[in-house]
Motif scaffolding. Structure first.
Motif, PDB file in Angstrom:
ATOM      1  N   TRP A  67       0.874  -1.198   0.283  1.00  0.00           N
ATOM      2  CA  TRP A  67       0.357   0.202  -0.110  1.00  0.00           C
ATOM      3  C   TRP A  67       0.878   0.963   0.009  1.00  0.00           C
ATOM      4  O   TRP A  67       0.202   2.425  -0.981  1.00  0.00           O
ATOM      5  N   ALA A  68       1.992   0.975   1.068  1.00  0.00           N
ATOM      6  CA  ALA A  68       2.863   2.103   1.039  1.00  0.00           C
ATOM      7  C   ALA A  68       3.254   3.329  -0.280  1.00  0.00           C
ATOM      8  O   ALA A  68       3.710   3.613  -0.901  1.00  0.00           O
ATOM      9  N   LEU A  69       4.041   1.824  -0.166  1.00  0.00           N
ATOM     10  CA  LEU A  69       4.490   1.893  -1.838  1.00  0.00           C
ATOM     11  C   LEU A  69       4.114   2.335  -3.658  1.00  0.00           C
ATOM     12  O   LEU A  69       4.253   2.889  -4.137  1.00  0.00           O
ATOM     13  N   GLY A  70       2.303   1.811  -2.993  1.00  0.00           N
ATOM     14  CA  GLY A  70       1.306   2.370  -4.447  1.00  0.00           C
ATOM     15  C   GLY A  70       1.217   3.593  -4.455  1.00  0.00           C
ATOM     16  O   GLY A  70       0.928   4.269  -5.016  1.00  0.00           O
ATOM     17  N   VAL A  71       1.042   4.131  -2.969  1.00  0.00           N
ATOM     18  CA  VAL A  71       0.933   5.557  -2.512  1.00  0.00           C
ATOM     19  C   VAL A  71       1.703   6.295  -3.604  1.00  0.00           C
ATOM     20  O   VAL A  71       1.429   7.255  -3.587  1.00  0.00           O
ATOM     21  N   LEU A  72       2.850   6.220  -2.984  1.00  0.00           N
ATOM     22  CA  LEU A  72       3.732   6.544  -3.225  1.00  0.00           C
ATOM     23  C   LEU A  72       4.220   7.116  -4.889  1.00  0.00           C
ATOM     24  O   LEU A  72       4.291   8.240  -5.054  1.00  0.00           O
ATOM     25  N   THR A  73       4.117   5.484  -5.690  1.00  0.00           N
ATOM     26  CA  THR A  73       4.062   5.010  -6.569  1.00  0.00           C
ATOM     27  C   THR A  73       3.367   6.265  -7.607  1.00  0.00           C
ATOM     28  O   THR A  73       3.471   7.100  -9.256  1.00  0.00           O
ATOM     29  N   ASP A  74       1.851   6.087  -6.653  1.00  0.00           N
ATOM     30  CA  ASP A  74       0.797   6.575  -7.967  1.00  0.00           C
ATOM     31  C   ASP A  74       0.580   8.158  -7.553  1.00  0.00           C
ATOM     32  O   ASP A  74       0.593   9.021  -8.901  1.00  0.00           O
ATOM     33  N   GLN A  75       1.435   9.141  -6.721  1.00  0.00           N
ATOM     34  CA  GLN A  75       2.232   9.800  -6.640  1.00  0.00           C
ATOM     35  C   GLN A  75       2.990  11.138  -7.792  1.00  0.00           C
ATOM     36  O   GLN A  75       3.040  11.974  -8.264  1.00  0.00           O
TER      37      GLN A  75
END
Length: 89
Positions: A67-75
């Motif tokens: 989740w954390a990596l996904g949030v940062l990647t999406d941003q």
């Protein structure tokens, strides 16, 4: 260098109070990362918190890191404008 920064930010977001599965905005993510780094005594403390979570309950730690990596990647992903019909002259 970029991957090290992403890893440090992901560890800080992992250690944050934000709920897994949430979709926070940029400002909320920046504030959560800053608060985690401060609360944990730096990025090494965030990594230590993450490592403890993996040791104690890997079944919840792995999805939280995804989740954390996904949030940062999406941003970081460039924002695409919606496809539009060409304007007739």
């Amino acid at each position: 260098m970029r991957s090290q920064l992403l890893s440090a930010r992901a560890a800080a977001l992992f250690a944050s109070d934000l709920p897994t599965g949430s979709h926070p905005g940029n400002a909320v993510v920046r504030a959560a990362i800053a608060a985690s780094v401060h609360a944990c005594g730096g990025t090494r403390g965030c990594v230590a918190t993450m490592a403890t979570a993996y040791g104690d309950s890997p079944e919840t730690a792995a999805p939280r890191m995804r989740w954390a990596l996904g949030v940062l990647t999406d941003q970081e992903a460039p924002r695409r404008l919606p496809d539009r019909e060409p304007i007739a002259a």
